[in-house]
Write a protein that holds these residues in place. Structure first.
Motif, short mmCIF file in Angstrom:
data_model
loop_
_atom_site.label_atom_id
_atom_site.label_comp_id
_atom_site.label_asym_id
_atom_site.label_seq_id
_atom_site.Cartn_x
_atom_site.Cartn_y
_atom_site.Cartn_z
N ARG A 180 0.78 -1.24 0.00
CA ARG A 180 0.00 0.00 0.00
C ARG A 180 0.82 1.30 0.00
O ARG A 180 0.78 2.05 0.99
N PRO A 181 1.53 1.61 -1.08
CA PRO A 181 2.34 2.84 -1.11
C PRO A 181 1.48 4.07 -0.83
O PRO A 181 0.41 4.23 -1.41
N GLY A 182 1.94 4.91 0.08
CA GLY A 182 1.17 6.11 0.44
C GLY A 182 -0.14 5.79 1.12
O GLY A 182 -0.99 6.67 1.30
N GLY A 183 -0.33 4.50 1.50
CA GLY A 183 -1.56 4.11 2.19
C GLY A 183 -2.75 3.91 1.26
O GLY A 183 -3.88 3.77 1.73
N ASN A 213 5.26 0.05 1.61
CA ASN A 213 5.95 -0.05 2.90
C ASN A 213 6.15 -1.52 3.28
O ASN A 213 5.19 -2.29 3.39
N MET A 258 10.04 2.99 6.88
CA MET A 258 9.74 3.42 8.23
C MET A 258 8.84 2.37 8.89
O MET A 258 7.92 1.86 8.25
N ILE A 285 6.08 1.80 10.30
CA ILE A 285 4.79 2.45 10.58
C ILE A 285 3.76 1.48 11.16
O ILE A 285 2.76 1.92 11.71
N VAL A 286 3.99 0.19 11.02
CA VAL A 286 3.20 -0.81 11.76
C VAL A 286 4.18 -1.85 12.33
O VAL A 286 5.32 -1.94 11.87
N ARG A 322 11.49 11.73 2.99
CA ARG A 322 11.13 11.67 4.40
C ARG A 322 9.67 12.07 4.60
O ARG A 322 8.93 11.45 5.35
N ARG A 344 7.35 9.32 3.66
CA ARG A 344 7.36 8.25 4.67
C ARG A 344 6.48 8.64 5.87
O ARG A 344 5.73 7.82 6.39
N ILE A 345 6.60 9.89 6.31
CA ILE A 345 5.82 10.32 7.48
C ILE A 345 4.33 10.39 7.12
O ILE A 345 3.47 10.02 7.93
N GLU A 383 2.91 8.47 5.00
CA GLU A 383 2.51 7.06 4.96
C GLU A 383 2.23 6.57 6.39
O GLU A 383 1.27 5.82 6.62
N TYR A 384 3.05 7.02 7.34
CA TYR A 384 2.80 6.70 8.75
C TYR A 384 1.38 7.13 9.14
O TYR A 384 0.66 6.40 9.83
N ALA A 391 -1.17 7.35 7.27
CA ALA A 391 -2.23 6.53 6.66
C ALA A 391 -2.65 5.41 7.62
O ALA A 391 -3.74 4.85 7.51
N PHE A 392 -1.78 5.12 8.60
CA PHE A 392 -2.04 4.00 9.51
C PHE A 392 -2.09 4.42 10.98
O PHE A 392 -2.42 3.60 11.84
N ASN A 393 -1.71 5.66 11.29
CA ASN A 393 -1.62 6.11 12.68
C ASN A 393 -2.05 7.57 12.78
O ASN A 393 -1.95 8.32 11.80
#
Lengths: 235, 235
Positions: A42-45, A91, A138, A140-141, B174, B177-178, B180-181, B183-185
């Motif tokens: 899921r790039p970029g979510g 990711n 990163m 992120i999960v 960067r 990436r943040i 994308e973080y 997207a999940f948090n």
């Protein structure tokens, strides 16, 4: 017999998605009419549906039908029955978490080792190594494990980037990070630059593309590997 | 009352270790004669002894005695009894693994929240957030959890780096990436550029140094925060 393409990236600068790989993919997927796509990274979510639509469009040019793994009730069965499999980038933590949670890391490794044609790009390439521990992504999960497919007996660092000697930034270079990995682990790591890929046919692992790749081994000076080299000596 | 310095980096280009922070550290540690050093992040895989020696040398200029946490039989007790604490940079996965395995993440969080002066640089700053999930580091070891100290109610991205608009490299920036973080948090993330630090006094969280910092919040456009801003509004 293994039949795997492990690509550093899906896309080169100023090119379309998968464009530089198309001639190779024509051959790689010549005996398949359908490809199972794993969109878990899921790039970029983006959603599984959105990601699969992008990939389906790219493969339509080759007259291949793409189905996302999320369209199947039984993910393991979808993998088992697939004619060919492609795992896209995004990711690596998200991808690996999902593969473990769906309990399909094992079956995916099995079918790839028994010869189902596989393509990985970026995160989808990272998982071809023994572990995901040399990803650039990163966290992120939190994945249940860092173990991955072990389709090759070493680890990958896709999007390998040479140090910028003019930079004043004090964050670690990619080389420093990989050497730090080797302070704690002994698995060799191959840094694959964008535009490079590995072509795995049975036990033969050939570096393809125009560039050299950078090989890191514990307690050894990193070395440049010429394109065309067979990397099956790596353990 | 919390008394914390959270620095993006220990070292600026062409400067000595901690040099740019020395005036600030003189004040921060003015009431302590000894500092407990946590060397667990092991930059480049160096030993706890080697790392502590480097730090002891830097603090000798200020007439502070530095002891490494590895020199104590009981790490938790060392933290509890410390006059002041410094956690240095290196690999955040290695640092967080060790803090969890030694079972001292909780006590470290407690003493920091009750007022033991604390300095973090890089990985040592990353752990001041709620989780380590916005670290830049490679996952070279598998930590039992990504939870960290929660000394501030958001996450940190030390060594924050702006996108290089001239680069043809296709790896994520960067900022990507943040995002994308997020997207999940939903935890806010502060990108701290090299030369910036947060000065936490009680509930007040002030951005210090010459540069702006970049604040990322879920579903919001990233924004630049001016030096001197109180960030205690962040939740």
């Amino acid at each position: 017999m293994k039949n795997i393409l492990i690509a550093s990236t899906s896309t080169l600068a100023n090119e379309n998605y998968l464009q530089y790989l198309l001639p190779e993919l024509e051959i790689h997927f010549q005996n398949c009419s359908t490809i199972l796509f794993i969109p878990y990274a899921r790039p970029g979510g983006i959603s599984h549906e959105e990601y699969t639509a992008i990939v389906a469009l790219a493969f339509a040019k080759m007259n291949k039908v793409v189905k996302g793994i999320h369209e199947f009730d039984d993910a393991a069965l979808a993998i088992k029955n697939a004619e060919a499999i492609f795992t896209g980038g995004g990711n690596t933590f998200v991808l690996v978490s999902q593969l473990h949670k769906k309990n399909v890391m094992g079956i995916l490794s099995e079918v790839i080792k028994s010869g189902t044609p596989y393509l990985g790009t970026s995160a989808g390439s990272n998982i071809c190594g023994l572990t995901m521990q040399t990803t650039n992504d990163m966290p992120i999960v939190y994945p249940p494990s860092f173990q991955t497919l072990g389709a090759v007996p070493f680890n990958l660092n896709p999007h390998y980037l040479d140090p910028d000697l003019t930079s004043k930034h004090m964050g670690e270079t990619r080389e420093t990070r990989i050497m730090e990995y080797h302070a704690f682990n002994s698995v060799p790591v191959l840094g694959l630059r964008e535009g490079s890929w590995l072509d795995v046919k049975g036990d033969k692992i050939t570096l393809k593309g125009d560039l050299t790749a950078r090989l890191f081994r514990k307690d050894q000076t990193p070395e440049e590997i010429a394109t065309g080299t067979d990397l099956s000596f790596l353990k």
